[in-house]
Design a protein around this motif. Structure first.
Motif, PDB file in Angstrom:
ATOM      1  N   ARG A  79       3.530  -5.174  11.636  1.00  8.12           N
ATOM      2  CA  ARG A  79       4.327  -5.939  10.678  1.00  8.12           C
ATOM      3  C   ARG A  79       5.396  -5.017  10.110  1.00  8.12           C
ATOM      4  NH1 ARG A  79       2.199 -10.904   8.644  1.00  8.12           N
ATOM      5  NH2 ARG A  79       0.014 -11.260   9.172  1.00  8.12           N
ATOM      6  N   VAL A 130      -4.288   8.884   7.912  1.00  7.79           N
ATOM      7  CA  VAL A 130      -5.336   8.308   7.066  1.00  7.79           C
ATOM      8  C   VAL A 130      -6.587   9.152   7.310  1.00  7.79           C
ATOM      9  CG1 VAL A 130      -6.830   6.300   6.730  1.00  7.79           C
ATOM     10  CG2 VAL A 130      -4.382   5.965   7.073  1.00  7.79           C
ATOM     11  N   LEU A 145      -6.320   4.532  -0.090  1.00  8.69           N
ATOM     12  CA  LEU A 145      -6.878   3.187  -0.189  1.00  8.69           C
ATOM     13  C   LEU A 145      -8.378   3.284  -0.409  1.00  8.69           C
ATOM     14  CD1 LEU A 145      -6.438   0.069   0.281  1.00  8.69           C
ATOM     15  CD2 LEU A 145      -6.928   0.495   2.690  1.00  8.69           C
ATOM     16  N   ARG A 188     -11.131  -8.417   3.580  1.00  4.17           N
ATOM     17  CA  ARG A 188     -10.696  -7.138   2.981  1.00  4.17           C
ATOM     18  C   ARG A 188     -10.405  -7.300   1.494  1.00  4.17           C
ATOM     19  NH1 ARG A 188      -5.718  -5.625   5.312  1.00  4.17           N
ATOM     20  NH2 ARG A 188      -5.469  -7.839   5.749  1.00  4.17           N
ATOM     21  N   PHE A 195       3.972  -0.753   3.032  1.00  7.69           N
ATOM     22  CA  PHE A 195       3.865  -2.048   3.720  1.00  7.69           C
ATOM     23  C   PHE A 195       3.149  -3.055   2.829  1.00  7.69           C
ATOM     24  CE2 PHE A 195       4.533   0.991   7.012  1.00  7.69           C
ATOM     25  CZ  PHE A 195       5.210   0.318   8.010  1.00  7.69           C
ATOM     26  N   LEU A 196       3.623  -4.297   2.878  1.00  8.23           N
ATOM     27  CA  LEU A 196       2.945  -5.364   2.141  1.00  8.23           C
ATOM     28  C   LEU A 196       1.557  -5.546   2.754  1.00  8.23           C
ATOM     29  CD1 LEU A 196       3.621  -7.383  -0.123  1.00  8.23           C
ATOM     30  CD2 LEU A 196       4.143  -9.049   1.657  1.00  8.23           C
ATOM     31  N   LEU A 198     -10.379   6.369   1.694  1.00  6.06           N
ATOM     32  CA  LEU A 198      -9.389   6.742   2.716  1.00  6.06           C
ATOM     33  C   LEU A 198      -8.136   7.321   2.063  1.00  6.06           C
ATOM     34  CD1 LEU A 198      -9.676   3.566   5.013  1.00  6.06           C
ATOM     35  CD2 LEU A 198     -10.769   5.801   5.349  1.00  6.06           C
ATOM     36  N   ILE A 221     -13.362  -9.832   9.067  1.00  4.61           N
ATOM     37  CA  ILE A 221     -13.862  -9.194   7.843  1.00  4.61           C
ATOM     38  C   ILE A 221     -12.969  -9.610   6.674  1.00  4.61           C
ATOM     39  CG2 ILE A 221     -14.904  -7.186   8.987  1.00  4.61           C
ATOM     40  CD1 ILE A 221     -12.367  -5.606   8.469  1.00  4.61           C
ATOM     41  N   MET A 254       2.601  -0.534  12.805  1.00  8.87           N
ATOM     42  CA  MET A 254       1.797  -1.389  11.931  1.00  8.87           C
ATOM     43  C   MET A 254       1.577  -2.783  12.501  1.00  8.87           C
ATOM     44  SD  MET A 254       0.255  -0.967   9.109  1.00  8.87           S
ATOM     45  CE  MET A 254       1.039   0.317   8.144  1.00  8.87           C
ATOM     46  N   GLY A 303      -2.689  -7.182   2.309  1.00  6.23           N
ATOM     47  CA  GLY A 303      -3.434  -8.324   1.775  1.00  6.23           C
ATOM     48  C   GLY A 303      -2.877  -9.653   2.252  1.00  6.23           C
ATOM     49  N   ILE A 304      -2.241  -9.666   3.421  1.00  5.33           N
ATOM     50  CA  ILE A 304      -1.664 -10.920   3.914  1.00  5.33           C
ATOM     51  C   ILE A 304      -2.705 -11.720   4.679  1.00  5.33           C
ATOM     52  CG2 ILE A 304       0.047 -11.924   5.473  1.00  5.33           C
ATOM     53  CD1 ILE A 304       1.793  -9.425   4.892  1.00  5.33           C
ATOM     54  N   ILE A 334      -5.340   3.905  11.648  1.00  4.47           N
ATOM     55  CA  ILE A 334      -6.724   4.255  11.279  1.00  4.47           C
ATOM     56  C   ILE A 334      -7.579   4.761  12.440  1.00  4.47           C
ATOM     57  CG2 ILE A 334      -6.751   2.655   9.315  1.00  4.47           C
ATOM     58  CD1 ILE A 334      -8.756   0.969  11.215  1.00  4.47           C
ATOM     59  N   GLU A 340       0.865  -1.185   0.000  1.00  5.57           N
ATOM     60  CA  GLU A 340       0.000   0.000   0.000  1.00  5.57           C
ATOM     61  C   GLU A 340       0.904   1.238   0.000  1.00  5.57           C
ATOM     62  OE1 GLU A 340      -0.225   1.939   3.057  1.00  5.57           O
ATOM     63  OE2 GLU A 340       1.579   0.687   3.254  1.00  5.57           O
ATOM     64  N   ARG A 366      -6.085 -11.594  18.385  1.00  2.77           N
ATOM     65  CA  ARG A 366      -5.701 -12.995  18.593  1.00  2.77           C
ATOM     66  C   ARG A 366      -5.712 -13.373  20.078  1.00  2.77           C
ATOM     67  NH1 ARG A 366      -2.038 -14.043  13.141  1.00  2.77           N
ATOM     68  NH2 ARG A 366      -2.959 -12.331  12.004  1.00  2.77           N
TER      69      ARG A 366
HETATM   70 FE1  N7H Z   1      -5.615  -2.444   7.582  1.00  2.00          FE
HETATM   71  N1  N7H Z   1      -1.586  -0.579   5.703  1.00  2.00           N
HETATM   72  O1  N7H Z   1      -1.204  -0.956   4.635  1.00  2.00           O
HETATM   73  O2  N7H Z   1      -1.040   0.278   6.372  1.00  2.00           O
HETATM   74  N2  N7H Z   1      -3.759  -3.189   7.199  1.00  2.00           N
HETATM   75  N3  N7H Z   1      -5.145  -0.707   6.653  1.00  2.00           N
HETATM   76  N4  N7H Z   1      -7.533  -1.759   7.853  1.00  2.00           N
HETATM   77  N5  N7H Z   1      -6.157  -4.199   8.397  1.00  2.00           N
HETATM   78  C1  N7H Z   1      -3.312  -4.432   7.523  1.00  2.00           C
HETATM   79  O3  N7H Z   1      -2.258  -8.429   7.485  1.00  2.00           O
HETATM   80  C2  N7H Z   1      -3.934  -0.351   6.131  1.00  2.00           C
HETATM   81  C3  N7H Z   1      -8.020  -0.541   7.506  1.00  2.00           C
HETATM   82  C4  N7H Z   1      -7.410  -4.545   8.868  1.00  2.00           C
HETATM   83  O4  N7H Z   1      -5.747 -10.435  10.317  1.00  2.00           O
HETATM   84  C5  N7H Z   1      -1.942  -4.580   7.170  1.00  2.00           C
HETATM   85  O5  N7H Z   1      -2.813  -8.126   5.387  1.00  2.00           O
HETATM   86  C6  N7H Z   1      -4.032   0.989   5.572  1.00  2.00           C
HETATM   87  C7  N7H Z   1      -9.380  -0.380   7.953  1.00  2.00           C
HETATM   88  C8  N7H Z   1      -7.444  -5.941   9.252  1.00  2.00           C
HETATM   89  O6  N7H Z   1      -3.902  -9.869  11.339  1.00  2.00           O
HETATM   90  C9  N7H Z   1      -1.564  -3.406   6.619  1.00  2.00           C
HETATM   91  C10 N7H Z   1      -5.311   1.405   5.776  1.00  2.00           C
HETATM   92  C11 N7H Z   1      -9.702  -1.557   8.591  1.00  2.00           C
HETATM   93  C12 N7H Z   1      -6.170  -6.428   9.016  1.00  2.00           C
HETATM   94  C13 N7H Z   1      -2.710  -2.502   6.622  1.00  2.00           C
HETATM   95  C14 N7H Z   1      -6.005   0.337   6.445  1.00  2.00           C
HETATM   96  C15 N7H Z   1      -8.538  -2.416   8.501  1.00  2.00           C
HETATM   97  C16 N7H Z   1      -5.388  -5.317   8.487  1.00  2.00           C
HETATM   98  C17 N7H Z   1      -1.058  -5.801   7.400  1.00  2.00           C
HETATM   99  C18 N7H Z   1      -5.995   2.695   5.426  1.00  2.00           C
HETATM  100  C19 N7H Z   1     -10.980  -1.942   9.265  1.00  2.00           C
HETATM  101  C20 N7H Z   1      -5.682  -7.862   9.214  1.00  2.00           C
HETATM  102  C21 N7H Z   1      -1.112  -6.754   6.247  1.00  2.00           C
HETATM  103  C22 N7H Z   1      -5.556   3.550   4.545  1.00  2.00           C
HETATM  104  C23 N7H Z   1     -11.769  -1.096   9.886  1.00  2.00           C
HETATM  105  C24 N7H Z   1      -5.318  -8.146  10.638  1.00  2.00           C
HETATM  106  C25 N7H Z   1      -2.136  -7.855   6.390  1.00  2.00           C
HETATM  107  C26 N7H Z   1      -4.965  -9.616  10.786  1.00  2.00           C
HETATM  108  C27 N7H Z   1      -4.046  -5.426   8.104  1.00  2.00           C
HETATM  109  C28 N7H Z   1      -2.777  -1.177   6.181  1.00  2.00           C
HETATM  110  C29 N7H Z   1      -7.319   0.415   6.805  1.00  2.00           C
HETATM  111  C30 N7H Z   1      -8.488  -3.695   8.989  1.00  2.00           C
HETATM  112  C31 N7H Z   1      -0.144  -3.159   6.108  1.00  2.00           C
HETATM  113  C32 N7H Z   1      -2.971   1.826   4.904  1.00  2.00           C
HETATM  114  C33 N7H Z   1     -10.254   0.862   7.765  1.00  2.00           C
HETATM  115  C34 N7H Z   1      -8.639  -6.706   9.785  1.00  2.00           C
END
Ligand code: N7H
Length: 471
Positions: free
Chosen positions: A284, A449, A378, A353, A191-192, A247, A351, A282, A194-195, A418, A187, A336
């Motif tokens: 990660r 964000v 995003l 994503r 950071f990587l 966002l 959820i 983060m 979608g993991i 966030i 993103e 967890r």
């Molecule tokens: Fe997040 N990022 O890239 O910085 N998110 N997220 N997110 N997020 C995750 O595990 C990011 C947002 C969740 O299962 C990673 O795939 C950014 C909202 C959930 O361990 C990274 C934005 C919401 C997870 C980012 C953003 C979530 C998660 C680690 C906004 C829900 C999985 C990679 C711009 C309300 C947690 C990964 C798990 C992981 C980023 C928004 C939710 C790098 C930039 C709004 C559930």
């Protein structure tokens, strides 16, 4: 027993995509729209077709990140409560207060920035298009921009958009794109992503080790795990609620904050100290390696290893934050062991994503001036069977809640990525960024964000599209 041909494709398998356009529309003439809708149905891809396309294109079901240009083109569709109302379709058994009120009415609760009208009504600081009723969204994904353009033209022809006979109107369309090849999968903060997404019982065969698989009904309405299963009427089965959020990400400002707060620990260079601080926000490293398994030094091989990078629970760390701060984004969003080992189930919070980036790469000028000049961020999308239990809860009950997780030795603070406080620059202190001093606090001085719009939709089953929406 999931009917993969009846569930829209993006929900469980995720569209293979390099680009995705979100086309938000308003229905003008309900009856004629429902007649025109029949023409769109063959273009809407189900889960089975997406899996098939992936196999054909890439020889295996997961899309190869650098795979050949993919001939895939997929359309999915969701309707807001206002859309169902306009179409004259009773959606009251979609029993989700967040969905039925719409996201604009939820914006204050979500912590978005806004102002109060004279009558005391909250008006979110959103882009104008999202301040009006949106009836639905079509997401059109492909690896090829021309295919998307052609498909949008086709859709506009089906509904005679822009003519005197138009049965719908475009409210706005937003085009998302994955980042250039060298940043594939990342993103905009670098950071990587979608993991970690839930693996679904009855769908995912042989999932990599990680959090417990969820029952299908956590994501798909009408199945075991759907909290409102008993109330649903038959056409709702196999649909899913989609939360969409526009966002923006302020990348140079975020980078500057990370650099200014770089950890000064023995043996770490300035750059390593900055990378560690960023990773602690983060949960990660940029490589994707989780802090719980690689707490002090990045491990890029782990970040790439699908069988290891999600196999952790904060178990040794329960109630502590030496390895990973409580408030770190990935820990807040899936705590967890912090919950499970205290007997609190986590399944209902999961959820799916499916977002994509939008906007250009950061320019040299922006880096130099440490100031965002071009919009990027995003297009956040997630699917679940209950917005109240899923998106709405994790945003308000966890990300925006400084005291979550509860009963831990230090005040965790907001999710630094966030967590929202109505656009106020002061988002309060976060603990745990310094592994050696867990109670040391860092002030989250601004929002990196920024939410500028969104809506809640319901993405019906293929049968419902044919029998309930189309006339
Ligand atoms: Fe997040 N990022 O890239 O910085 N998110 N997220 N997110 N997020 C995750 O595990 C990011 C947002 C969740 O299962 C990673 O795939 C950014 C909202 C959930 O361990 C990274 C934005 C919401 C997870 C980012 C953003 C979530 C998660 C680690 C906004 C829900 C999985 C990679 C711009 C309300 C947690 C990964 C798990 C992981 C980023 C928004 C939710 C790098 C930039 C709004 C559930």
């Amino acid at each position: 027993d999931l009917n993969l041909k009846n569930i829209q494709g993006d929900i469980l398998s995720g569209f293979p995509k390099k680009r995705e356009t979100f086309y938000f529309f308003e229905v003008l003439d309900a009856t004629k729209f429902r007649e025109d809708f029949r023409k769109l149905i063959p273009d809407i891809k189900n889960v089975y077709q997406v899996l098939e396309a992936r196999e054909e294109i890439c020889g295996h079901k997961k899309m190869h990140p650098d795979g050949p240009l993919c001939p895939f083109i997929g359309v999915n569709i969701g309707f807001s409560h206002f859309g169902f109302q306009k179409l004259g379709i009773d959606d009251s058994k979609l029993t989700d207060p967040a969905f039925l009120a719409g996201q604009r009415a939820d914006a204050e609760n979500l912590g978005d920035k806004g102002t109060k009208s004279k009558e005391g009504k909250f008006i979110p600081d959103w882009e104008e298009e999202f301040k009006q009723d949106i009836h639905g969204v079509m997401n059109i994904a492909s690896n090829c921009p021309n295919r998307i353009h052609e498909q949008v033209q086709l859709i506009e022809e089906y509904f005679k958009v822009g003519t005197a006979q138009a049965t719908m109107r475009k409210v706005t369309s937003i085009c998302g794109n994955t980042r250039p090849k060298e940043h594939n999968g990342e993103e905009h903060f670098g950071f990587l992503d979608g993991i970690s997404n839930p693996t679904v019982i009855g769908f995912d065969v042989d999932p990599p080790p990680g959090p417990a698989p969820v029952r299908a009904g956590v994501i798909i309405v009408g199945h075991d795990g759907d909290p409102n299963k008993a109330e649903r009427v038959p056409w709702m089965t196999d649909g899913s609620f989609m939360a969409f959020r526009l966002l923006y990400q302020r990348v140079p400002e975020f980078d500057e904050f990370v650099w200014a707060n770089r950890l000064k620990l023995p043996g770490l260079s300035d750059q390593q100290g900055a990378d560690l601080f960023g990773a602690r926000l983060m949960g990660r490293w940029k490589s994707g390696a989780p802090l719980d398994l690689a707490p002090f030094f990045d491990d890029p091989a782990l970040g790439k290893n699908e069988n290891m990078r999600n196999n952790y629970r904060f178990a040794a760390e329960k109630d502590f934050q030496k390895f990973c701060p409580f408030a770190a984004h990935a820990r807040k969003m899936l705590p967890r062991a912090d919950l499970e080992d205290h007997g609190i189930p986590i399944e209902r919070r999961r959820i799916m994503r499916r977002g994509i980036q939008f906007g250009e790469e950061v320019t040299d000028q922006e880096r130099k001036n440490k100031k965002t000049e071009h919009g990027r961020g995003l297009l956040f999308v997630c699917y679940q069977s209950s917005i109240v239990n899923g998106f709405q809860f994790v945003q308000t009950g966890w990300a925006n809640e400084a005291k979550f997780p509860k009963d831990v030795p230090q005040l965790p603070g907001l999710d630094p990525i966030i967590g929202q406080n109505h656009g106020k620059d002061d988002r309060g202190p976060m603990s745990g960024t310094n592994p050696d001093k867990p109670s040391e606090m860092v002030e989250l001085t601004e929002e990196w964000v920024v939410s500028r719009g969104g809506e809640y939709f319901f993405s019906p089953s293929i049968n419902a599209l044919k029998e309930i929406i189309a006339l």
